[in-house]
Design an enzyme around this catalytic site. Structure first.
Site, PDB file in Angstrom:
ATOM      1  N   PHE B 243      -2.601 -30.926 -13.755  1.00 37.47           N
ATOM      2  CA  PHE B 243      -2.406 -29.473 -13.762  1.00 37.47           C
ATOM      3  C   PHE B 243      -3.132 -28.775 -14.901  1.00 37.47           C
ATOM      4  CE2 PHE B 243       1.313 -31.361 -11.676  1.00 37.47           C
ATOM      5  CZ  PHE B 243       1.137 -30.823 -10.418  1.00 37.47           C
ATOM      6  N   THR B 471      -3.362 -34.374  -5.897  1.00 36.15           N
ATOM      7  CA  THR B 471      -3.630 -33.359  -4.885  1.00 36.15           C
ATOM      8  C   THR B 471      -3.834 -33.948  -3.503  1.00 36.15           C
ATOM      9  OG1 THR B 471      -5.969 -33.570  -5.376  1.00 36.15           O
ATOM     10  CG2 THR B 471      -4.767 -31.851  -6.550  1.00 36.15           C
ATOM     11  N   ARG B 648     -10.366 -23.626   5.930  1.00 40.98           N
ATOM     12  CA  ARG B 648     -10.154 -24.921   6.568  1.00 40.98           C
ATOM     13  C   ARG B 648      -9.104 -25.718   5.778  1.00 40.98           C
ATOM     14  NH1 ARG B 648     -10.503 -28.563  10.747  1.00 40.98           N
ATOM     15  NH2 ARG B 648     -10.878 -30.671   9.982  1.00 40.98           N
ATOM     16  N   ILE B 649      -8.039 -26.137   6.437  1.00 42.27           N
ATOM     17  CA  ILE B 649      -7.055 -27.019   5.812  1.00 42.27           C
ATOM     18  C   ILE B 649      -7.448 -28.443   6.200  1.00 42.27           C
ATOM     19  CG2 ILE B 649      -4.610 -27.662   5.719  1.00 42.27           C
ATOM     20  CD1 ILE B 649      -5.215 -24.859   4.569  1.00 42.27           C
ATOM     21  N   THR B 654      -0.990 -32.900   2.903  1.00 38.81           N
ATOM     22  CA  THR B 654      -1.268 -32.757   1.472  1.00 38.81           C
ATOM     23  C   THR B 654      -1.327 -31.278   1.079  1.00 38.81           C
ATOM     24  OG1 THR B 654      -3.631 -33.015   1.901  1.00 38.81           O
ATOM     25  CG2 THR B 654      -2.430 -34.978   1.244  1.00 38.81           C
ATOM     26  N   GLN B 658       1.090 -29.610  -1.813  1.00 40.29           N
ATOM     27  CA  GLN B 658       0.625 -28.885  -3.000  1.00 40.29           C
ATOM     28  C   GLN B 658       1.242 -27.496  -3.088  1.00 40.29           C
ATOM     29  OE1 GLN B 658      -3.347 -29.351  -4.660  1.00 40.29           O
ATOM     30  NE2 GLN B 658      -3.960 -29.861  -2.600  1.00 40.29           N
ATOM     31  N   GLY B 722      -9.783 -23.792  -1.997  1.00 39.19           N
ATOM     32  CA  GLY B 722      -8.824 -24.605  -2.758  1.00 39.19           C
ATOM     33  C   GLY B 722      -7.459 -23.962  -2.736  1.00 39.19           C
ATOM     34  N   GLU B 725      -3.765 -24.419  -6.707  1.00 38.89           N
ATOM     35  CA  GLU B 725      -3.197 -23.522  -7.718  1.00 38.89           C
ATOM     36  C   GLU B 725      -2.653 -22.235  -7.116  1.00 38.89           C
ATOM     37  OE1 GLU B 725      -5.561 -23.922 -11.607  1.00 38.89           O
ATOM     38  OE2 GLU B 725      -6.926 -24.616 -10.071  1.00 38.89           O
TER      39      GLU B 725
END
Lengths: 340, 759
Positions: B243, B471, B648-649, B654, B658, B722, B725
């Site tokens: 992190f 991640t 796009r996932i 996962t 997250q 991404g 976060e």
């Protein structure tokens, strides 16, 4: 951690004999060169941090007296052997049914892993988690008598508002002890001077000028049992613990309450307060305020006022006074409403 | 809805299980401090007990007398090395053993090396120092702090973004607020403690240390030790919680390396949790002033965001989240300003969504206040202010699905059942509150290299010097190769976390999946090209299909006409046992030096607010229900719903994991987390997990994650935004909004605790 001797006596008498070898009679048990260890969940931590620096550890886990590991219940009492683990007592059906306060005070303490290790006698003798006590680079009258108190003007949100002195404001964090003091438990002790019984309310000492002296015990004395009388108020009893998160945290405020009711009228009340005092704290003024009265919001609030009449806040812990009062009010009303 | 493996929707990949999941949960994954090494010696740090001054003498005699002590590295012993540098790779410019100046509490004054950990620890406690101490400045408002504008003083903030005439617009706004918010100091507490194990074999140095940047560390450590980077290897196959905490290298790494050289054996130093509070980076406390002006119709005309952040004396660390808050809504005019406040503290560093977590918290709490001031539903208020283009540079968003996120989350949450009146919802003795907030995180990527090998028996090996920090990047990189090469996941292996592998950028800024998958994609395409050429060649099994569209599936090359050839047959024709391709990916807009910089350990980020054509962000909407006891005021969070759109996932399992973890952390930031500072002497007092509170299982009830389909091929070849976060941005504001709804108390300073709600 500093090197130390480690021994495992197999009987209480041997443990006492070994304990009395190294230390003078009058030394405070917390500062004795020889220390008893059972679950080790508190002492081992403090040894790693250099807060406790015993030269010799006497591990009590090899003691062979069966009573030390037993919970015995008869019509009038529950007797806990000193080495019974917190988890065992919390899960014991007799304890749970006959005195929910005892079981809950254990269940809401620490974590499952710690409860599986920590002994009941060790639990009541746990030392404060005051941040300044726990780290040796700060002055602390409890750890190093006469060095001063860093908490007094420091970060003292967790600290006590009752039973404080100019030398120490460290909170007694235990939960089980609140149940024991409320219920007039008795501690059975053995030592060089022979066996004796101490009312639980006399076991811990207010910090006063000597916060390093925490109990009435001598360095060679070991608790062998805790006896809790069963009274008409035992079944209608409850432990309410308020904290920053829902598990694995010390109480910001807690209330141990046991009531004997006659309809809506309080015949007898037993009350102790946790998270707010330097020692296990019996709130007798609150009990007196309730006795003989109909228990409603108003009388509960009056009892709470009485309980905190002498509270003395510091910079960051003033919220504990209203919180402590409301915790007691809520606990009283919830206990009143219990179906027993 | 609330399941570990959500069914993939449009543009979402399969919830493939983590490649290393079983290894991790069965304790077989070897973290850097677990690596077995013969003849290892143990190092324990000794640290300062003052925050400001000078060390006049270190007394080591007593420590050296402890049986088993081999060496003590202290002042003078690092003189042959260069001092650390502050930047993306180095945590701080403070070289603790190069300079006897004490800049903060807990600064390293020595490293004790001994035969056993116990001896080293005992000796470290016997090291004493004489100090010439000076009164330290702890934080905001402390005497002696130095306040300066961040822009121009810090390389981390180029400019204070602005648009239009804020002063005029704010002055004339019909409805306005002007409020202050703050976030506390927060410290990384990964369950895997920080550690360094250094081993020399001749001139070759191997460092086992949890890292998010093995290539960067290799270069930086070589510079400090004045050795050839080719002789340095950083190994970090598994990381137990990063992190950002394991992003920049700290001064310890070089000290342990020097110790290992001095004693002629491997040295392992595991930092205690207490010492980590001062020797690692953390999220510094922030303050905000937010001004919002709007018309009676709810349209915002003016947005002002001023931020203040604490940093160390020497280093201008700043997160400056105004770039994101200034682009969030259709404001009309924007004025921002960020200041840094130098105090006697260790240098802060990255912590999950470094700029957005504190800055968006302030913005979104203010947005909720503004909605109340306008008498408007907070969701509707955000909908009204949804921008066509971002207000600072007038650029379009590459994609922006915020409204969709709000719609889907609101429906799943049951927002329509909320009675807007404060304190109106109750369940027995419990006050019920509901609130919401927006999540935003910039979508970036950076140059990355990868190597992919396919053997004739259909085994795939992917190699990339990125980092599995929990991640799931190791899994999704494997998925990318498996899909592209038509191979089952059971035949794919992925190697990461080693500077000997093809270089990857720092695993920070939520860039890893996009950057790594883009490089893996490119390497796979090169493998495919070779196979396809051989397959359709005159002697190939698909001869004559030269014009057909070719693909790979189930270990076959499949032509659009329906013909197919087994992979093994193509290899036979090629007369090779394996095809291996090395690929370098550079994002659109990369400078000519971008790839060279990759090998030098510097990541050139593209995307977010940096690109010319558009701004690139991922968005989400979070809804929280709180319950507050009417007597004792403790706050519980029975449920939280978040809907997120992030292109796009790659893997719904996962991704959900997250986002869920982020939302849980957000609850912790709202209600639990804070490092307490004793202001008298600038020292942290709750340096352990007993008093530094994070949520436990009992605090977390229902957490629902909705993955909103979104297609954005503008962001990078993989189409990935991404999301590592994204999840904890906004959460604390949603909690604050719910607390207000339940109680009528607007809490602006985190964390929100019983203290704030009890009178």
């Amino acid at each position: 951690m500093r090197p130390f001797l480690y021994e495992r006596p197999t009987s209480v008498s041997a443990a006492i004999a070994m304990a009395s070898r190294l230390d003078a009679r009058n030394v405070a048990p917390t500062q004795a060169k020889t220390q008893f260890i059972a679950g080790g969940t508190n002492l081992a931590d403090y040894m790693k941090l250099g807060v406790a620096q015993p030269e010799r550890l006497l591990d009590l886990n090899e003691l062979t007296e069966p009573a030390l590991r037993q919970i015995k219940t008869d019509d009038d009492t529950i007797r806990f052997g000193a080495l019974v683990r917190m988890g065992e007592a919390a899960d014991n059906n007799d304890v749970r049914r006959r005195c929910p306060l005892l079981a809950d005070s254990l269940k809401f303490a620490a974590s499952g892993q710690l409860r599986n290790m920590a002994s009941l006698a060790g639990n009541v003798l746990q030392r404060t988690r005051c941040e300044y006590f726990r780290e040796t680079s700060w002055p602390c009258n409890k750890r190093e008598p006469g060095s001063g108190c860093a908490a007094m003007q420091g970060v003292n949100r967790q600290h006590a508002v009752l039973g404080t002195s100019d030398a120490c404001i460290a909170t007694y964090h235990g939960d089980f002890a609140q149940a024991l003091i409320a219920l007039d438990a008795v501690v059975e002790v053995e030592g060089q001077r022979g066996p004796r019984k101490i009312p639980f309310a006399s076991l811990h000492r207010l910090p006063g000028d000597t916060p390093n002296i925490e109990t009435d015990l001598a360095a060679d004395e070991v608790i062998v049992a805790i006896e809790v009388p069963l009274d008409p108020w035992s079944r209608r009893s409850r432990y309410l613990k308020i904290r920053d998160r829902e598990s694995y945290a010390f109480a910001l405020a807690s209330a141990a309450v046991a009531l004997e009711m006659d309809g809506n009228t309080v015949r007898q009340a037993r009350i102790a307060l946790g998270g707010v005092a330097t020692v296990p704290w019996r709130a007798r003024a609150a009990e007196d305020a309730l006795r003989g009265n109909v228990l409603d919001d108003k009388i509960a609030a009056a009892a709470a006022e009485a309980a905190f009449a002498d509270a003395r806040p510091r910079e960051h812990n003033a919220f504990k006074i209203p919180l402590g009062k409301r915790t007691l009010v809520r606990a009283l009303l919830e206990t009143r409403d219990m179906k027993v | 809805m609330n399941q570990a493996a959500p069914v993939p929707k449009e543009n979402q990949g399969e919830p493939v299980v983590r490649i290393d999941g079983r290894l991790k949960v069965t304790g077989q994954a070897s973290y850097p401090a677990d690596i077995a090494t013969a003849n290892v010696a143990y190092g324990v740090l000794a640290t300062s007990s003052i925050a400001r001054g000078k060390v006049s003498k270190v007394h080591t005699e007593e420590a050296r007398a402890v049986p088993g002590v081999l060496d003590i590295v202290t002042y003078g012993d690092m003189d042959e090395t260069d001092t650390p540098k502050f930047g993306n790779t180095g945590a701080s410019s403070i070289g603790p053993l190069h300079d006897k100046t004490i800049f903060h509490e807990g600064q390293i004054i020595a490293l004790v090396v001994a035969e056993t950990f116990e001896a080293a620890e005992e000796a470290s406690m016997l090291i004493r120092a004489d100090y010439e101490d000076e009164p330290p400045s702890a934080s905001f408002d402390s005497k002696g702090v130095k306040v300066e504008p961040a822009a121009g003083k810090s390389p981390m903030l180029q400019e204070d973004v602005k648009a239009g005439d804020f002063d005029a617009a704010y002055a004339s706004a019909a409805v306005k607020i002007d409020q202050k918010y703050s976030t506390p100091t927060q410290h990384h507490n990964p369950i895997e403690l920080f550690s360094t194990t250094a081993m020399w074999q001749g001139h070759q140095l191997t460092i086992h240390e949890p890292s998010q940047n093995v290539t960067g560390w290799k270069i930086e450590l070589a510079r400090q030790l004045k050795i050839d980077p080719a002789n340095v290897r950083i190994v970090s196959p598994y990381v137990g919680g990063a992190f950002g905490s394991k992003g920049p290298m700290t001064a310890r790494t070089a000290i342990v390396a020097v110790a290992a050289r001095r004693v002629g054996r491997p040295v392992r130093c595991v930092v205690s949790r207490m010492q980590a509070f001062n020797t690692q980076t953390y999220r510094a406390e922030t303050r905000h002033r937010i001004r919002i002006g709007a018309g009676k119709d709810g349209r915002i005309t003016a947005f002002g965001h001023e931020g203040w952040e604490v940093t160390s004396r020497p280093d201008p660390y700043v997160v400056g989240g105004t770039s994101a808050t200034g682009r969030m809504y259709n404001y009309g005019s924007v004025l921002t300003h960020v200041s840094i406040v130098h105090a006697d503290r260790n240098t802060p560093g990255y912590m999950r969504s470094p700029p957005e977590t504190p800055y968006v918290y302030a913005l979104e709490n203010a947005m909720d206040e503004m909605a109340v001031a306008l008498g408007m539903d907070p969701v509707e208020f955000r909908r009204i202010n949804e921008p066509e283009k971002e207000p600072i540079g007038g650029k379009p968003f590459s994609s922006r699905s915020l409204v969709k996120c709000y719609d889907q989350a609101a429906e799943a949450f049951g927002w329509s059942k909320r009675d807007a009146a404060v304190g109106s919802m109750r369940d027995g003795d419990w006050l019920v509150g509901m609130g919401c907030a927006t999540a935003i995180y910039p979508t970036a990527s950076a140059p990355c290299a990868a190597r992919v090998r396919l053997t004739s028996d259909g085994q795939v090996r992917v190699q990339c010097g990125s980092h599995e920090i929990g991640t799931g990047v190791r899994t999704v990189a494997g998925q990318m190769a498996a899909e592209r090469l038509g191979i089952g996941m059971d035949k794919v292996s992925v190697e990461m976390g080693d500077s000997a592998l093809p270089p990857a950028p720092v695993s920070g800024g939520s860039i890893s999946t996009a950057s790594v998958c883009s490089a893996v994609l490119k390497a796979c395409d090169a493998v495919r090209a070779k196979l396809f050429a051989a397959a359709v060649a005159r002697d190939g099994p698909l001869a004559g299909s030269g014009n057909a569209k070719l693909d790979m599936e189930q270990e076959k090359i499949v032509a659009s006409g329906g013909k197919s050839a087994k992979l093994s047959d193509v290899f036979k024709v090629m007369q090779v046992g394996a095809i291996e391709e090395y690929a370098e990916f550079a994002p659109k807009g990369s400078t000519p030096e971008a790839l060279k910089k990759l090998y030098a350990g510097q990541a050139e980020f593209h995307g977010g607010d940096q690109d010319k054509d558009s701004v690139k962000y991922a968005f989400g909407a979070e809804f929280v229900e709180v319950r507050i006891n009417s007597y004792t005021r403790e706050i519980r969070v029975p449920r939280i719903v978040g809907a997120f759109a992030a292109g796009r996932i790659m893997n719904t399992r996962t991704a959900r994991s997250q986002l869920m973890g982020g939302m849980i952390w957000g609850i912790g930031q709202a209600l639990h987390e804070a490092t307490e500072i004793d202001r008298r002497n600038a020292r942290y007092v709750n340096r352990d997990l007993q008093d530094y509170l994070v949520p436990v299982n009992a605090d977390i009830k229902q957490v629902d994650v909705i993955l909103v389909p979104e297609v954005d091929l503008d962001v990078n070849p993989a189409g990935v935004k991404g999301l590592g976060e994204l999840g904890n941005v906004g959460t604390a504001a949603a909690v604050a909004s719910a607390v207000y709804h339940a109680t009528g108390k607007r809490i602006r300073d985190l964390p929100i605790r019983i203290d704030n709600l009890i009178s």
